[in-house]
Design a protein around this motif. Structure first.
Motif, PDB file in Angstrom:
ATOM      1  N   GLU A 104       0.865  -1.171   0.000  1.00  0.00           N
ATOM      2  CA  GLU A 104       0.000   0.000   0.000  1.00  0.00           C
ATOM      3  C   GLU A 104       0.901   1.219   0.000  1.00  0.00           C
ATOM      4  OE1 GLU A 104      -2.719   0.007   3.203  1.00  0.00           O
ATOM      5  OE2 GLU A 104      -3.750  -1.833   2.579  1.00  0.00           O
ATOM      6  N   GLY A 105       0.494   2.248  -0.712  1.00  0.00           N
ATOM      7  CA  GLY A 105       1.389   3.378  -0.942  1.00  0.00           C
ATOM      8  C   GLY A 105       1.316   4.482   0.080  1.00  0.00           C
ATOM      9  N   THR A 106       0.896   4.197   1.316  1.00  0.00           N
ATOM     10  CA  THR A 106       0.805   5.254   2.313  1.00  0.00           C
ATOM     11  C   THR A 106       1.703   4.932   3.506  1.00  0.00           C
ATOM     12  OG1 THR A 106      -1.108   4.215   3.374  1.00  0.00           O
ATOM     13  CG2 THR A 106      -1.547   5.859   1.674  1.00  0.00           C
ATOM     14  N   VAL A 107       2.209   5.989   4.125  1.00  0.00           N
ATOM     15  CA  VAL A 107       2.991   5.885   5.348  1.00  0.00           C
ATOM     16  C   VAL A 107       2.664   7.109   6.186  1.00  0.00           C
ATOM     17  CG1 VAL A 107       5.004   6.954   4.232  1.00  0.00           C
ATOM     18  CG2 VAL A 107       5.299   5.627   6.336  1.00  0.00           C
ATOM     19  N   GLU A 108       2.300   6.867   7.430  1.00  0.00           N
ATOM     20  CA  GLU A 108       1.880   7.943   8.330  1.00  0.00           C
ATOM     21  C   GLU A 108       0.806   8.814   7.700  1.00  0.00           C
ATOM     22  OE1 GLU A 108       5.116  10.117  10.034  1.00  0.00           O
ATOM     23  OE2 GLU A 108       6.274   8.316  10.493  1.00  0.00           O
ATOM     24  N   GLY A 109      -0.113   8.158   6.971  1.00  0.00           N
ATOM     25  CA  GLY A 109      -1.280   8.852   6.442  1.00  0.00           C
ATOM     26  C   GLY A 109      -1.068   9.612   5.152  1.00  0.00           C
ATOM     27  N   GLU A 110       0.097   9.475   4.492  1.00  0.00           N
ATOM     28  CA  GLU A 110       0.324  10.160   3.224  1.00  0.00           C
ATOM     29  C   GLU A 110       1.018   9.215   2.249  1.00  0.00           C
ATOM     30  OE1 GLU A 110       3.734  12.984   2.928  1.00  0.00           O
ATOM     31  OE2 GLU A 110       3.735  12.847   5.118  1.00  0.00           O
ATOM     32  N   PRO A 111       0.891   9.483   0.934  1.00  0.00           N
ATOM     33  CA  PRO A 111       1.563   8.618  -0.048  1.00  0.00           C
ATOM     34  C   PRO A 111       3.058   8.557   0.226  1.00  0.00           C
ATOM     35  CG  PRO A 111       0.019  10.087  -1.144  1.00  0.00           C
ATOM     36  CD  PRO A 111       0.108  10.549   0.284  1.00  0.00           C
TER      37      PRO A 111
END
Length: 420
Positions: A104-111
């Motif tokens: 999935e392309g998110t980390v800490e709520g952002e791409p």
């Protein structure tokens, strides 16, 4: 604020007006304003930046840096977020390419990354540098000599600029690095990276795909859709096609239909019919790292300091990490009244970047050697490894955070989105 030793007002000269050099110039001027003269020297400053159609992945940490510099709102209009990523491993002739790993392309709520065209980002950086008071000079740096508390920077067209610090951002074949006598450890990969922008029928939906093939990785990276004058939407992606160097001349000199047919074998049919939007260009791939990132009154930045394989898409981001580290170290030093080109300040930059660059070089070199290999036992082992990672959410989160540049707590303030 106290002036640096031997100067009425400190001046920093940056040789090389690429993305890293311009980002450093902007960061320093935004932090120190009229307290620092920043001179950018590059003959290419007279060219239209939009002529560069290459595309880069801007990791989340670098995005936060551009946000802290007040630039991201404009970049975001031209950027495509990567929303997920798929990794396959196969031979070119295999009728089906099984998916071994997804992110999935998110980390800490952002791409975890955004794709942006180099020309678009260059144009925005140039405008921001002009507005911030960077002295942009379309002239090359021929050489330099150190005179105690300053360096005399000799321009190609004649004339000399006195600087407390010279930053070499002049690429992997850095003339200034060579003049400073700094060694360069390098080896070729016997591979070339073919890059181009592709138009396709179907929406990519923000998905990045990396096919590991025997000749090297083939990456499909989503770009922002383009709306044409008649209202038609053009779906676009960037490709990074790693191929054995001996095969590249014949590929690029082949008939356009034959080249497109070779591309289709690698690209696949998942996005429908495809066409070349830009002419494919090839770049030889190599590993390189400077034995030191600093010299007397000199700091190396970006490709002048390190060159890695594009398998993980981290080349530009590694250079932007250099920018964030050097800008913070110089800014903090000058606010304490220290000489920005002094040996103690430059040693801080060396210490801040050496471990990160060494680790990334080892990882990318190892990944390329592991995946650019069609031996059946090696394929079985690596596919088993990919499958195990895919079933371990915690490990996947670790890898995606690492790719986003946000895993460590000791990253420079700009990469956390904090102003200097």
């Amino acid at each position: 604020m106290a002036a640096a030793a031997g100067t009425e007002r400190a001046r920093i000269v940056i040789a090389g007006g690429g993305l890293a050099g311009l980002s450093l110039a902007l960061a320093l001027k935004r932090a120190l304003g009229d307290g620092l003269d920043v001179v950018m020297c590059d003959p290419a400053l007279t060219r239209d930046p939009h002529g560069d159609r290459r595309s880069f992945a801007i990791a989340a940490a670098a995005r936060r840096m551009f946000e802290a510099l007040g630039l991201w709102d404009k970049v975001a209009d031209k950027a495509q977020p990567i929303l997920d990523m798929v990794i396959t491993d196969s031979s070119l002739q295999d009728p089906v390419r099984p998916t071994y790993l997804t992110f999935e392309g998110t980390v800490e709520g952002e791409p975890f990354a955004h794709m942006v065209t180099s020309g678009d980002l260059m144009a925005l950086l140039l405008d921001a540098c002009r507005d911030s008071g960077v002295d942009l000079r379309p002239d090359g740096v021929k050489g330099f000599s150190v005179q105690g508390a300053h360096a005399d920077v000799v321009l190609a067209a004649g004339g000399t600029i006195s600087a407390a610090l010279l930053v070499a951002a002049d690429g992997a074949r850095s003339r200034l690095r060579e003049q400073a006598g700094i060694g360069w450890i390098t080896w070729p990969y016997r591979q070339s990276g073919i890059v181009a922008t592709i138009s396709h029928e179907r929406d990519h939906e923000g998905r990045a795909v990396e096919h590991f093939l025997p000749a090297g990785p083939f990456a499909i990276l989503p770009l922002k859709d383009e709306v044409l004058a008649d209202g038609t939407v053009r779906h676009r992606s960037s490709i990074v096609w790693t191929e054995r160097s001996e095969n590249v001349p014949a590929l690029l000199e082949s008939h356009p239909e034959d080249l497109l047919s070779e591309l289709e074998k690698r690209f696949g049919l998942q996005l429908g019919g495809i066409t070349f939007e830009t002419r494919p260009q090839a770049y030889p791939l190599a590993f390189g790292v400077a034995r030191s990132f600093v010299g007397e009154r000199l700091a190396l930045l970006g490709d002048a300091a390190h060159l890695i394989h594009p398998i993980a898409g981290q080349g530009l981001n590694l250079g932007l990490h250099d920018v964030a580290a050097l800008a913070e170290i110089v800014t903090d030093a000058m606010r304490l009244g220290m000489d920005p080109g002094g040996a103690d300040v430059l040693r801080q930059y060396e210490r801040a970047r050496r471990a990160d660059i060494t680790a990334m070089g080892i990882v990318t070199d190892g990944l390329n050697r592991l995946f650019s290999n069609d031996m059946l036992p090696v394929r079985l082992i690596r596919d088993l490894g990919l499958g195990l990672v895919d079933r371990m959410p915690g490990l996947k989160r670790f890898f995606i955070s690492e790719a986003a540049g946000m895993r460590r707590s000791d990253v420079p303030r700009l990469l956390k989105g904090e102003a200097l």
